[in-house]
Design an enzyme around this catalytic site. Structure first.
Site, PDB file in Angstrom:
ATOM      1  N   HIS A 122       0.872  -1.190   0.000  1.00  0.00           N
ATOM      2  CA  HIS A 122       0.000   0.000   0.000  1.00  0.00           C
ATOM      3  C   HIS A 122       0.905   1.236   0.000  1.00  0.00           C
ATOM      4  CE1 HIS A 122      -2.670   3.002   1.936  1.00  0.00           C
ATOM      5  NE2 HIS A 122      -3.692   2.237   1.608  1.00  0.00           N
ATOM      6  N   ASP A 199       3.360  -4.322   7.658  1.00  0.00           N
ATOM      7  CA  ASP A 199       2.119  -3.557   7.589  1.00  0.00           C
ATOM      8  C   ASP A 199       0.981  -4.550   7.855  1.00  0.00           C
ATOM      9  OD1 ASP A 199      -0.221  -2.350   6.850  1.00  0.00           O
ATOM     10  OD2 ASP A 199       0.515  -1.554   4.945  1.00  0.00           O
ATOM     11  N   GLN A 202      -4.246  -4.954   7.158  1.00  0.00           N
ATOM     12  CA  GLN A 202      -5.264  -5.905   6.713  1.00  0.00           C
ATOM     13  C   GLN A 202      -5.088  -7.240   7.428  1.00  0.00           C
ATOM     14  OE1 GLN A 202      -7.715  -5.123   4.540  1.00  0.00           O
ATOM     15  NE2 GLN A 202      -6.949  -3.156   3.839  1.00  0.00           N
ATOM     16  N   LYS A 225     -10.004  -0.243  10.555  1.00  0.00           N
ATOM     17  CA  LYS A 225     -10.303  -1.490   9.828  1.00  0.00           C
ATOM     18  C   LYS A 225     -10.623  -2.616  10.813  1.00  0.00           C
ATOM     19  CE  LYS A 225      -6.999  -0.220   6.259  1.00  0.00           C
ATOM     20  NZ  LYS A 225      -7.708   0.384   5.140  1.00  0.00           N
ATOM     21  N   CYS A 363      -4.736   2.641  -3.530  1.00  0.00           N
ATOM     22  CA  CYS A 363      -3.460   3.087  -2.930  1.00  0.00           C
ATOM     23  C   CYS A 363      -2.363   2.045  -3.156  1.00  0.00           C
ATOM     24  CB  CYS A 363      -3.603   3.375  -1.433  1.00  0.00           C
ATOM     25  SG  CYS A 363      -4.784   4.644  -1.049  1.00  0.00           S
TER      26      CYS A 363
HETATM   27  N1  PLP Z   1      -1.740  -0.473   4.549  1.00  0.00           N
HETATM   28  C1  PLP Z   1      -2.746  -1.178   4.013  1.00  0.00           C
HETATM   29  C2  PLP Z   1      -2.480  -2.562   3.502  1.00  0.00           C
HETATM   30  C3  PLP Z   1      -4.021  -0.624   3.952  1.00  0.00           C
HETATM   31  O1  PLP Z   1      -5.016  -1.332   3.401  1.00  0.00           O
HETATM   32  C4  PLP Z   1      -4.224   0.686   4.463  1.00  0.00           C
HETATM   33  C5  PLP Z   1      -5.555   1.330   4.392  1.00  0.00           C
HETATM   34  O2  PLP Z   1      -6.225   1.290   3.378  1.00  0.00           O
HETATM   35  C6  PLP Z   1      -3.148   1.362   5.016  1.00  0.00           C
HETATM   36  C7  PLP Z   1      -1.915   0.760   5.040  1.00  0.00           C
HETATM   37  C8  PLP Z   1      -3.292   2.764   5.560  1.00  0.00           C
HETATM   38  O3  PLP Z   1      -3.790   2.700   6.845  1.00  0.00           O
HETATM   39  P1  PLP Z   1      -4.385   3.990   7.578  1.00  0.00           P
HETATM   40  O4  PLP Z   1      -5.708   4.223   6.970  1.00  0.00           O
HETATM   41  O5  PLP Z   1      -4.455   3.573   8.996  1.00  0.00           O
HETATM   42  O6  PLP Z   1      -3.445   5.089   7.407  1.00  0.00           O
END
Ligand code: PLP
Length: 405
Positions: A122, A199, A202, A225, A363
């Site tokens: 992402h 990260d 998800q 989430k 993203c």
């Molecule tokens: N990483 C992944 C895999 C995501 O799906 C998202 C959110 O869509 C993020 C990072 C970003 O997270 P945040 O919304 O907490 O900034």
């Protein structure tokens, strides 16, 4: 026992209609809905117990501080972290990744040093590294996924060279639903003496996470989430790495003493939490984690595996639909394209039928480029979704095929 009807009953928003039909919410990958306990906790925190944290000696400040600080332990339990002192509370994964970039990586990395990334990432786990590339000549080294979206852990390990200072990978792709073998990557990286940042935005939503078993160094989660409020989140940082962190943002709460000439810092994790935090969002986040742990992550994962299998079979049966990401063991996240129809048009038609999906590049532009698609629609399932909703999605897609196919 897992009773999806009883779970659904706890989400007021799932009772509403959208465009005259009952809502089918399949945009959980972007953000999940909130159960009543979380909404109640937010009301209580603002309506009964609210004051700033860490600052006052009065009753409300004490109540607020205790509730806020209590979340550290809940996150530690949720991730099976060794200690709640290794939990930094924040506004979500974007902040977490930037914090690791500026607080840990920036002071240590020299021009030419490398960060290994997968193409599944992402933007939150890409752009902070591009900023370091622009500012201090750090090199981004990419590892591709296979056409089915799977990521070979050995390819990530093999990409680690003498100049690699960090491996930064997702636990679960928000586009393809691929589950990444973080434990294998961490084992290989550890042998080469390179830390691993995960990260978990998800991953932690869809499966039980044990950071000690994963063997990584950093694991970031995001509250919105995880059925909690937006603007909440946390990162677990292994003790050895935490000792290497430098202050990120400066301000109140993260200091020990300040004079005209000098400043000394609070111990971690406070050193990494400057200013008034998202007090109530964090408290609500804690309630959401309790709620998930009460249901049981194994039960949530089993329910979603059933949805995944059913959706894979039904969507796979639509020979005019191109599924992006079919890796074995993937999560219930389905991205797809349809010849003759733009993702935005599909999303609009589905919305008319009360079905919420996401359309766009999610993203994850490097991944879209790698897959050779401009934009996809994404149906991402959560704890409250049902097989009947998979059927509603398929009906909606059949309508799109009639219209555009
Ligand atoms: N990483 C992944 C895999 C995501 O799906 C998202 C959110 O869509 C993020 C990072 C970003 O997270 P945040 O919304 O907490 O900034």
């Amino acid at each position: 026992m897992f009773d999806v009807a009883a779970i659904r009953d706890q989400f007021p928003i799932l009772k509403r209609e959208v465009n005259g039909t009952p809502l089918v919410y399949l945009d959980n990958g972007a953000s999940a809905q909130k159960p009543q306990v979380v909404l109640d906790r937010i009301m209580q925190a603002y309506g009964q117990d609210y004051a700033n944290v860490h600052r006052g000696l009065h009753t409300l400040s004490t109540l607020s501080t205790e509730a806020y600080e209590g979340v550290r332990g809940k996150v530690a339990r949720f991730l099976n972290a060794p200690s709640e002192e290794e939990i930094v509370l924040n506004s979500g994964t974007t902040e977490a990744m930037n914090m690791v970039a500026y607080s840990w990586a920036a002071p240590r990395l020299q021009p030419g040093d490398e960060i290994v990334l997968s193409v599944l990432e992402h933007h939150a786990n890409i752009v902070p590294w591009h900023l370091l590339r622009e500012r201090q000549g750090v090199v981004l080294k990419w590892v591709d996924c296979a056409p089915d979206g799977s990521l070979d852990p050995q390819a990530v390990i093999d990409a680690i060279g003498p100049k690699t200072k960090l491996v930064a990978v997702t636990h679960l792709s928000n586009v393809t639903g691929t589950v990444v073998d973080v434990a294998a990557i961490s084992r290989g990286a550890r042998e080469k003496g390179v830390p691993v940042l995960v990260d978990g935005s998800q991953g932690a939503v869809h499966m039980a996470v044990d950071v000690q078993a994963l063997g990584c160094d950093f694991y970031a989660v995001t509250g919105h989430k995880l059925y909690g409020p937006s603007g909440s989140g946390a990162i677990w940082i292994a003790k050895e790495r935490l000792a290497e962190m430098r202050p990120f943002m400066g301000g109140g709460d993260m200091i020990d003493t300040v004079t005209r000439d000098a400043v000394t810092y609070a111990p971690t994790p406070m050193m990494l939490e400057a200013g008034t935090p998202g007090i109530v969002s964090t408290i609500g986040f804690g309630t959401a984690l309790d709620w998930m742990m009460d249901i049981g992550m194994d039960k949530i994962a089993a329910h979603e595996a059933g949805l995944r299998d059913y959706a894979a079979e039904r969507l796979g049966g639509l020979n005019w639909l191109q599924l992006q990401g079919t890796a074995p063991g993937k999560a219930a996240i389905f991205s797809f394209t349809m010849a003759g129809a733009h993702a935005h048009d599909i999303s609009t038609v589905l919305d008319r039928k009360g079905i919420a999906v996401r359309a766009g590049t999610h993203c994850a532009m490097p991944l879209m480029e790698h897959l050779g698609v401009g934009a996809t629609c994404r149906a991402s399932f959560g704890v409250y979704n049902t097989v009947e909703e998979v059927d509603r999605l398929v009906e909606g897609l059949e309508l799109c095929q009639d219209l555009f196919g």
